[in-house]
Design an enzyme around this catalytic site. Structure first.
Site, mmCIF file in Angstrom:
data_model
loop_
_atom_site.group_PDB
_atom_site.id
_atom_site.type_symbol
_atom_site.label_atom_id
_atom_site.label_comp_id
_atom_site.label_asym_id
_atom_site.label_seq_id
_atom_site.Cartn_x
_atom_site.Cartn_y
_atom_site.Cartn_z
ATOM 1 N N LYS A 81 0.833 -1.212 0.000
ATOM 2 C CA LYS A 81 0.000 0.000 0.000
ATOM 3 C C LYS A 81 0.868 1.262 0.000
ATOM 4 O O LYS A 81 0.527 2.265 -0.639
ATOM 5 C CB LYS A 81 -0.927 -0.001 1.214
ATOM 6 C CG LYS A 81 -2.066 -1.008 1.111
ATOM 7 C CD LYS A 81 -2.980 -0.922 2.328
ATOM 8 C CE LYS A 81 -4.166 -1.871 2.201
ATOM 9 N NZ LYS A 81 -5.076 -1.769 3.377
ATOM 10 N N ALA A 135 -0.616 2.563 7.255
ATOM 11 C CA ALA A 135 -0.776 1.567 8.318
ATOM 12 C C ALA A 135 -1.787 0.530 7.857
ATOM 13 O O ALA A 135 -2.699 0.831 7.087
ATOM 14 C CB ALA A 135 -1.240 2.224 9.615
ATOM 15 N N ASP A 136 -1.615 -0.683 8.326
ATOM 16 C CA ASP A 136 -2.583 -1.735 8.017
ATOM 17 C C ASP A 136 -2.761 -2.591 9.269
ATOM 18 O O ASP A 136 -1.782 -2.930 9.940
ATOM 19 C CB ASP A 136 -2.109 -2.597 6.842
ATOM 20 C CG ASP A 136 -3.256 -3.399 6.259
ATOM 21 O OD1 ASP A 136 -4.141 -2.796 5.623
ATOM 22 O OD2 ASP A 136 -3.299 -4.631 6.456
ATOM 23 N N THR A 137 -4.005 -2.913 9.573
ATOM 24 C CA THR A 137 -4.331 -3.647 10.800
ATOM 25 C C THR A 137 -5.041 -4.943 10.465
ATOM 26 O O THR A 137 -5.895 -4.978 9.574
ATOM 27 C CB THR A 137 -5.237 -2.789 11.709
ATOM 28 O OG1 THR A 137 -4.552 -1.576 12.040
ATOM 29 C CG2 THR A 137 -5.599 -3.526 12.994
#
Length: 209
Positions: A66, A87-89
């Site tokens: 991303k 950010a990725d969760t």
């Protein structure tokens, strides 16, 4: 003093549409510009799992992908140089990755799986500096214990619409807080942007705040 000090940047590009991440950057006092995908970009395709992929590897890989897509977007749009933050969760339990629920039934199934148990919330962070270099990504890991909950209570929560668009089908800062017995880790990381790691990465990328 060094002859040529690295320039500082008054803002960062935030490649996220999450209101929670914007609120958390506001909390740090970081100025940001949104770098949203174009309508023809298939951002969701980047979240596809690879066969047998471990949750840690998955969330870091997706986050970096991303970030690279966001940097390409910045260049294509001819925007001024500045670092890019992504950010990725994801939520994981029993080695399985629980992403965003596809529908109400999927959300209810996820919540039922979490009820009465402890799961991990992983948030990966990636920053591409103003020169286009990817900085070493960071990973925040937190453990969240859900209290046992009746299916009816979980169904009522799903009916609020809050689970949709959220990894693991819940928002800890919202109504799902009634199910959270305890956490071990970063509350901001569970929300989607671990502030300790974020501040360190942004300072390393010479973002002024």
């Amino acid at each position: 003093m060094p002859e040529h000090a690295a320039p500082s940047y008054p803002f960062v590009y935030l490649a996220s549409q999450s209101p929670r991440r914007r609120e958390l950057l506001d909390q740090l006092g970081v100025r940001y510009e949104l770098l949203a995908p174009a309508p023809d970009e298939d951002a969701e395709a980047l979240e596809a799992e690879l066969p047998g992929e471990a949750p840690d590897h998955y969330v870091l890989r997706v986050c970096v992908a991303k970030a690279q897509a966001a940097r390409a977007r910045l260049v294509a749009r001819g925007l001024p140089a500045a670092p890019v933050l992504v950010a990725d969760t994801t939520v994981t339990i029993d080695g399985a990755i629980l992403g965003k629920p596809a529908d109400a039934a999927d959300a209810l199934a996820m919540l039922a799986r979490l009820a009465g148990r402890t799961h991990d919330v992983l948030t990966a962070l990636a920053v591409i500096d103003a020169t286009g270099e990817l900085m070493p990504p960071a990973l925040s890991r937190s453990a969240v214990r859900f209290a046992p909950a009746a299916r009816e209570a979980l169904a009522r929560y799903v009916e609020t619409g809050e689970p949709f668009g959220k990894a693991g089908a819940y928002a800890i800062q919202g109504r799902a807080a009634e199910f959270v017995e305890r956490i071990d880790g970063s509350h901001s990381g569970i929300m989607g942007l671990p502030l300790f790691e974020t501040a360190a990465l942004l300072r390393a990328a010479h973002v002024a705040f």
